[in-house]
Design a protein around this motif. Structure first.
Motif, PDB file in Angstrom:
ATOM      1  N   ASP A  46      56.546  72.405  50.422  1.00 28.53           N
ATOM      2  CA  ASP A  46      55.304  72.916  50.071  1.00 28.53           C
ATOM      3  C   ASP A  46      55.163  72.759  48.410  1.00 28.53           C
ATOM      4  OD1 ASP A  46      53.071  74.145  50.069  1.00 28.53           O
ATOM      5  OD2 ASP A  46      53.623  76.066  50.326  1.00 28.53           O
ATOM      6  N   LEU A  47      54.279  72.124  48.008  1.00 24.32           N
ATOM      7  CA  LEU A  47      53.951  71.971  46.558  1.00 24.32           C
ATOM      8  C   LEU A  47      52.972  72.535  46.063  1.00 24.32           C
ATOM      9  CD1 LEU A  47      54.678  68.135  45.842  1.00 24.32           C
ATOM     10  CD2 LEU A  47      56.167  70.026  46.035  1.00 24.32           C
ATOM     11  N   HIS A  48      52.293  73.938  46.909  1.00 27.69           N
ATOM     12  CA  HIS A  48      50.991  74.292  46.852  1.00 27.69           C
ATOM     13  C   HIS A  48      51.447  75.437  45.587  1.00 27.69           C
ATOM     14  CE1 HIS A  48      49.280  72.808  50.361  1.00 27.69           C
ATOM     15  NE2 HIS A  48      48.112  73.105  49.949  1.00 27.69           N
ATOM     16  N   PRO A  49      52.237  76.089  45.442  1.00 19.38           N
ATOM     17  CA  PRO A  49      52.526  77.181  44.282  1.00 19.38           C
ATOM     18  C   PRO A  49      52.620  76.427  43.166  1.00 19.38           C
ATOM     19  CG  PRO A  49      54.081  77.376  46.073  1.00 19.38           C
ATOM     20  CD  PRO A  49      53.351  76.163  46.632  1.00 19.38           C
ATOM     21  N   THR A  50      53.139  75.325  42.826  1.00 23.08           N
ATOM     22  CA  THR A  50      53.492  74.568  41.584  1.00 23.08           C
ATOM     23  C   THR A  50      51.865  74.200  41.342  1.00 23.08           C
ATOM     24  OG1 THR A  50      55.238  73.659  42.646  1.00 23.08           O
ATOM     25  CG2 THR A  50      54.577  72.565  40.388  1.00 23.08           C
ATOM     26  N   PHE A  51      51.214  73.415  42.216  1.00 20.46           N
ATOM     27  CA  PHE A  51      49.729  73.081  41.741  1.00 20.46           C
ATOM     28  C   PHE A  51      48.784  74.050  41.574  1.00 20.46           C
ATOM     29  CE2 PHE A  51      49.328  68.218  42.028  1.00 20.46           C
ATOM     30  CZ  PHE A  51      50.745  67.995  42.770  1.00 20.46           C
ATOM     31  N   LEU A  52      49.058  74.980  42.256  1.00 23.91           N
ATOM     32  CA  LEU A  52      48.168  76.499  41.998  1.00 23.91           C
ATOM     33  C   LEU A  52      48.444  76.960  40.500  1.00 23.91           C
ATOM     34  CD1 LEU A  52      48.060  78.160  45.356  1.00 23.91           C
ATOM     35  CD2 LEU A  52      46.197  76.970  44.305  1.00 23.91           C
ATOM     36  N   ALA A  53      49.501  77.017  40.123  1.00 31.35           N
ATOM     37  CA  ALA A  53      49.967  77.554  38.961  1.00 31.35           C
ATOM     38  C   ALA A  53      49.541  76.645  37.939  1.00 31.35           C
ATOM     39  CB  ALA A  53      51.514  77.675  38.809  1.00 31.35           C
ATOM     40  N   VAL A  54      49.590  75.440  37.971  1.00 32.55           N
ATOM     41  CA  VAL A  54      49.050  74.463  36.621  1.00 32.55           C
ATOM     42  C   VAL A  54      47.473  74.433  36.857  1.00 32.55           C
ATOM     43  CG1 VAL A  54      48.779  72.088  36.278  1.00 32.55           C
ATOM     44  CG2 VAL A  54      51.153  72.788  37.058  1.00 32.55           C
ATOM     45  N   PHE A  55      47.033  74.622  38.019  1.00 34.57           N
ATOM     46  CA  PHE A  55      45.333  74.693  38.088  1.00 34.57           C
ATOM     47  C   PHE A  55      45.108  75.960  37.094  1.00 34.57           C
ATOM     48  CE2 PHE A  55      41.276  76.497  39.635  1.00 34.57           C
ATOM     49  CZ  PHE A  55      40.564  75.401  39.714  1.00 34.57           C
ATOM     50  N   ARG A  56      45.652  77.138  37.517  1.00 29.53           N
ATOM     51  CA  ARG A  56      45.567  78.528  36.782  1.00 29.53           C
ATOM     52  C   ARG A  56      45.599  78.222  35.294  1.00 29.53           C
ATOM     53  NH1 ARG A  56      42.130  80.082  37.771  1.00 29.53           N
ATOM     54  NH2 ARG A  56      42.045  81.315  39.696  1.00 29.53           N
ATOM     55  N   GLU A  57      46.640  77.581  34.864  1.00 30.86           N
ATOM     56  CA  GLU A  57      46.733  77.090  33.427  1.00 30.86           C
ATOM     57  C   GLU A  57      45.544  76.457  33.047  1.00 30.86           C
ATOM     58  OE1 GLU A  57      50.485  75.248  32.603  1.00 30.86           O
ATOM     59  OE2 GLU A  57      49.579  74.611  30.660  1.00 30.86           O
ATOM     60  N   LEU A  58      45.155  75.429  33.531  1.00 32.61           N
ATOM     61  CA  LEU A  58      44.328  74.631  33.003  1.00 32.61           C
ATOM     62  C   LEU A  58      42.756  75.345  33.210  1.00 32.61           C
ATOM     63  CD1 LEU A  58      45.260  71.201  34.489  1.00 32.61           C
ATOM     64  CD2 LEU A  58      45.418  72.074  32.306  1.00 32.61           C
ATOM     65  N   LYS A  59      42.500  75.947  34.341  1.00 31.98           N
ATOM     66  CA  LYS A  59      41.166  76.678  34.367  1.00 31.98           C
ATOM     67  C   LYS A  59      41.443  78.088  34.738  1.00 31.98           C
ATOM     68  CE  LYS A  59      38.726  72.467  35.511  1.00 31.98           C
ATOM     69  NZ  LYS A  59      37.491  72.641  34.758  1.00 31.98           N
ATOM     70  N   PRO A  60      41.781  78.907  33.812  1.00 30.26           N
ATOM     71  CA  PRO A  60      42.029  80.404  33.964  1.00 30.26           C
ATOM     72  C   PRO A  60      40.721  81.072  34.811  1.00 30.26           C
ATOM     73  CG  PRO A  60      42.154  79.752  31.593  1.00 30.26           C
ATOM     74  CD  PRO A  60      41.666  78.486  32.192  1.00 30.26           C
ATOM     75  N   ARG A  61      39.592  80.446  34.547  1.00 32.33           N
ATOM     76  CA  ARG A  61      38.384  81.552  34.942  1.00 32.33           C
ATOM     77  C   ARG A  61      38.024  80.893  36.511  1.00 32.33           C
ATOM     78  NH1 ARG A  61      38.662  83.389  30.173  1.00 32.33           N
ATOM     79  NH2 ARG A  61      38.104  81.190  29.186  1.00 32.33           N
ATOM     80  N   THR A  62      38.321  79.636  36.941  1.00 30.02           N
ATOM     81  CA  THR A  62      37.753  78.922  37.858  1.00 30.02           C
ATOM     82  C   THR A  62      38.310  79.430  39.232  1.00 30.02           C
ATOM     83  OG1 THR A  62      37.313  77.108  36.405  1.00 30.02           O
ATOM     84  CG2 THR A  62      36.999  76.903  38.834  1.00 30.02           C
ATOM     85  N   PRO A  63      37.573  79.478  40.307  1.00 26.26           N
ATOM     86  CA  PRO A  63      38.156  80.161  41.638  1.00 26.26           C
ATOM     87  C   PRO A  63      39.086  78.801  42.108  1.00 26.26           C
ATOM     88  CG  PRO A  63      35.945  80.423  41.918  1.00 26.26           C
ATOM     89  CD  PRO A  63      36.142  79.782  40.466  1.00 26.26           C
ATOM     90  N   PHE A  64      40.047  79.293  42.677  1.00 24.27           N
ATOM     91  CA  PHE A  64      41.180  78.203  43.213  1.00 24.27           C
ATOM     92  C   PHE A  64      40.363  77.320  44.281  1.00 24.27           C
ATOM     93  CE2 PHE A  64      44.780  80.989  42.274  1.00 24.27           C
ATOM     94  CZ  PHE A  64      45.344  80.161  41.412  1.00 24.27           C
ATOM     95  N   PRO A  65      40.444  76.026  44.051  1.00 25.25           N
ATOM     96  CA  PRO A  65      39.843  75.153  45.186  1.00 25.25           C
ATOM     97  C   PRO A  65      40.921  74.995  46.132  1.00 25.25           C
ATOM     98  CG  PRO A  65      40.877  73.666  43.299  1.00 25.25           C
ATOM     99  CD  PRO A  65      41.021  75.114  43.009  1.00 25.25           C
ATOM    100  N   GLU A  66      40.434  74.315  47.560  1.00 27.00           N
ATOM    101  CA  GLU A  66      41.427  74.185  48.119  1.00 27.00           C
ATOM    102  C   GLU A  66      42.474  72.939  48.154  1.00 27.00           C
ATOM    103  OE1 GLU A  66      41.559  73.253  53.254  1.00 27.00           O
ATOM    104  OE2 GLU A  66      39.527  74.114  52.088  1.00 27.00           O
ATOM    105  N   PHE A  67      43.718  73.264  48.119  1.00 29.38           N
ATOM    106  CA  PHE A  67      44.437  71.746  47.933  1.00 29.38           C
ATOM    107  C   PHE A  67      45.031  71.227  49.338  1.00 29.38           C
ATOM    108  CE2 PHE A  67      44.567  73.691  43.756  1.00 29.38           C
ATOM    109  CZ  PHE A  67      44.905  72.662  42.926  1.00 29.38           C
ATOM    110  N   ASP A  68      44.917  69.809  49.388  1.00 32.90           N
ATOM    111  CA  ASP A  68      45.539  69.337  50.274  1.00 32.90           C
ATOM    112  C   ASP A  68      46.725  68.248  49.708  1.00 32.90           C
ATOM    113  OD1 ASP A  68      46.204  67.717  52.459  1.00 32.90           O
ATOM    114  OD2 ASP A  68      44.192  66.977  53.029  1.00 32.90           O
ATOM    115  N   ILE A  69      48.031  68.530  49.826  1.00 33.62           N
ATOM    116  CA  ILE A  69      49.082  67.830  49.103  1.00 33.62           C
ATOM    117  C   ILE A  69      49.922  67.273  50.304  1.00 33.62           C
ATOM    118  CG2 ILE A  69      50.824  67.863  47.538  1.00 33.62           C
ATOM    119  CD1 ILE A  69      49.694  70.652  46.545  1.00 33.62           C
ATOM    120  N   GLN A  70      50.139  65.930  50.186  1.00 27.65           N
ATOM    121  CA  GLN A  70      50.847  65.555  51.419  1.00 27.65           C
ATOM    122  C   GLN A  70      51.719  64.343  50.589  1.00 27.65           C
ATOM    123  OE1 GLN A  70      49.917  65.713  55.028  1.00 27.65           O
ATOM    124  NE2 GLN A  70      47.700  66.126  54.845  1.00 27.65           N
ATOM    125  N   PHE A  71      52.667  64.112  51.289  1.00 28.20           N
ATOM    126  CA  PHE A  71      53.864  63.151  50.954  1.00 28.20           C
ATOM    127  C   PHE A  71      53.421  61.855  51.911  1.00 28.20           C
ATOM    128  CE2 PHE A  71      56.328  66.639  49.556  1.00 28.20           C
ATOM    129  CZ  PHE A  71      56.659  66.182  48.318  1.00 28.20           C
TER     130      PHE A  71
END
Ligand SMILES: [Zn+2]
Length: 234
Positions: free
Chosen positions: A10-35
């Motif tokens: 599950d890579l969601h935590p990593t992508f969410l953290a990076v998203f927060r860093e890049l866009k501090p005020r934007t609500p989280f989008p839905e992520f679909d991450i697959q290998f």
């Protein structure tokens, strides 16, 4: 080639953290991450209906967390058009260039690639014959014949493909039909032969596949416009 996702980590935590860093005020989008079982160490990102779709090679499945973080930085920065610090690119490249990863990718390419190769003799057209004729006519016969094969499926997405790792040209089955004029198939094979003639040059991490020189040679095919038009109607 049909690929199906294999989600194990599950890579969601990593992508969410990076998203927060890049866009501090934007609500989280839905992520679909697959290998996916891609044959190369590769990954893509795109937006679809507000959802962030991330697809990456399962070769990255065992990557250490800092590499995944670097990749998340690279992909999300690309998506949102933010400059990518060289440190992330370097960290990711170091991992992708490691001997065992390269070796594993090569092995997987061989296994996954070989499955594609079937036969040059189709129901209607023989790729060896077509290759030899085109080789004599356009290349004075000097192109070494690669592995030639009808692809397993009648793909409309991939009409033809030159696989440098296997030195193989694969042609979609949709052309192996009496309804397809021979010159249209010849044009598709000719295109792939130009990939033999003009090997892929790397431009940064991007592959520059069809150079100006390539396109110029392609237009030397006598019924070029007609063939291009026929391909669009497939
Ligand atoms: Zn091409």
């Amino acid at each position: 080639m049909a690929t199906s996702p294999v989600l194990k980590r599950d890579l969601h935590p990593t992508f969410l953290a990076v998203f927060r860093e890049l866009k501090p005020r934007t609500p989280f989008p839905e992520f679909d991450i697959q290998f996916y079982p891609y044959a190369h160490v590769t990954s893509t990102v795109r937006l679809r209906e507000g959802k962030v779709l991330v697809r990456m090679s399962d070769l990255l499945e065992t990557a250490p967390e800092p590499v995944i973080e670097a990749l998340a930085q690279i992909l999300l920065r690309k998506l949102y058009r933010v400059r990518i610090p060289e440190t992330y690119n370097a960290r990711y490249r170091r991992f992708a260039g490691q001997k065992d990863i390269v070796a594993k990718a090569h092995l997987i390419r061989q296994i996954r690639g070989r499955k594609q190769i079937t036969t040059a003799q189709g129901r209607h057209y023989d790729l060896h014959q077509i290759f030899d004729e085109l080789n004599n006519f356009y290349f004075q016969g000097w192109l070494a014949r690669p592995e030639l094969s009808w692809a397993r499926s009648a793909s409309r997405q991939s009409l033809g493909h030159y696989d440098a790792a296997h030195n193989a040209i694969l042609i979609s089955r949709i052309f192996d039909s009496p309804r397809v004029p021979r010159f249209v198939l010849e044009y598709v094979v000719y295109h792939e032969m130009l990939h033999l003639r003009f090997p892929v040059r790397m431009r940064g991490s991007r592959r520059c596949i069809h150079s100006a020189e390539f396109r110029q040679e392609e237009r030397k095919f006598p019924r070029w416009a007609e063939a291009e038009a026929a391909l669009k109607t497939l």
